[in-house]
Design an enzyme around this catalytic site. Structure first.
Site, PDB file in Angstrom:
ATOM      1  N   LYS A  59     112.691 102.873  -7.820  1.00  0.00           N
ATOM      2  CA  LYS A  59     112.340 104.124  -8.386  1.00  0.00           C
ATOM      3  C   LYS A  59     111.487 104.889  -7.835  1.00  0.00           C
ATOM      4  CE  LYS A  59     111.939 105.965 -12.845  1.00  0.00           C
ATOM      5  NZ  LYS A  59     112.883 107.181 -12.762  1.00  0.00           N
ATOM      6  N   GLY A 116     105.185 100.183  -5.806  1.00  0.00           N
ATOM      7  CA  GLY A 116     105.752  99.370  -4.719  1.00  0.00           C
ATOM      8  C   GLY A 116     106.522 100.379  -3.717  1.00  0.00           C
ATOM      9  N   CYS A 117     107.662 101.306  -4.323  1.00  0.00           N
ATOM     10  CA  CYS A 117     108.602 102.194  -3.511  1.00  0.00           C
ATOM     11  C   CYS A 117     107.498 102.938  -2.869  1.00  0.00           C
ATOM     12  CB  CYS A 117     109.371 102.482  -4.727  1.00  0.00           C
ATOM     13  SG  CYS A 117     110.328 101.483  -5.617  1.00  0.00           S
ATOM     14  N   THR A 118     106.645 103.524  -3.464  1.00  0.00           N
ATOM     15  CA  THR A 118     105.663 104.341  -2.669  1.00  0.00           C
ATOM     16  C   THR A 118     105.329 103.683  -1.478  1.00  0.00           C
ATOM     17  OG1 THR A 118     105.073 105.834  -4.649  1.00  0.00           O
ATOM     18  CG2 THR A 118     103.677 105.806  -2.575  1.00  0.00           C
ATOM     19  N   GLY A 121     107.842 103.199   1.226  1.00  0.00           N
ATOM     20  CA  GLY A 121     108.307 104.410   1.716  1.00  0.00           C
ATOM     21  C   GLY A 121     107.238 104.885   2.892  1.00  0.00           C
TER      22      GLY A 121
END
Length: 157
Positions: free
Chosen positions: A40, A45-47, A50
């Site tokens: 998402k 975690g996704c940030t 990235g």
């Protein structure tokens, strides 16, 4: 699109991209691709994942590797996410889950005792010939990008 398997050529696919033109796998023949699937936009975690790819984008480019993040979020959400963190690579939207399903990253997950289907954090390397050469599943963000760089450095250079 058929299911992907290590050692096999990946079928061409098309996804909406934050670049403004659709991504076509066939356009990257002769280049190494790092496709990372994440759950998402704009979550912790996704940030971080990235940001880690972004921080190492020049090392990856020197290895002739192009990075693309893929999730089920809309292109509008991706664009905001990319701009907020100034990612130097594009994000691809797979709202219909066709590519996610082909790479078998849609898995049953659980949060606060509730089960749901979501994207399992995974990364795939597709070589210059379009063959799936490496996969990481159930990725832990910490040090993952270093693993990807080490793999690319040791295999092709």
């Amino acid at each position: 699109m058929k299911k992907t398997k290590l050692g096999q050529k990946i079928d061409n696919f098309e996804l909406e991209s934050t670049k403004g033109v659709n991504f076509h796998l066939k356009d990257f023949k002769g280049k190494n691709l790092v496709l990372y699937f994440y759950p998402k936009d704009d979550t912790t975690g996704c940030t971080q994942e990235g940001l880690d790819f972004n921080k190492n984008i020049n090392k990856l480019k020197k290895l002739n590797a192009y990075v693309f993040g893929i999730s089920r979020d809309s292109i509008s959400s991706h664009t905001k996410f990319k701009e907020k963190y100034k990612f130097k690579f594009d994000l691809l939207s797979d709202e219909k889950e066709a590519v996610c399903k082909a790479f078998s990253v849609i898995k049953e997950k659980s949060m606060y005792g509730k089960k749901y289907m979501g994207v399992e954090r995974s990364t795939f390397i597709i070589n210059k010939s379009g063959v799936l050469k490496m996969e990481w599943r159930k990725v832990k963000v910490s040090n993952h990008v270093k693993e990807v760089i080490n793999y690319l450095s040791n295999i092709w250079y």
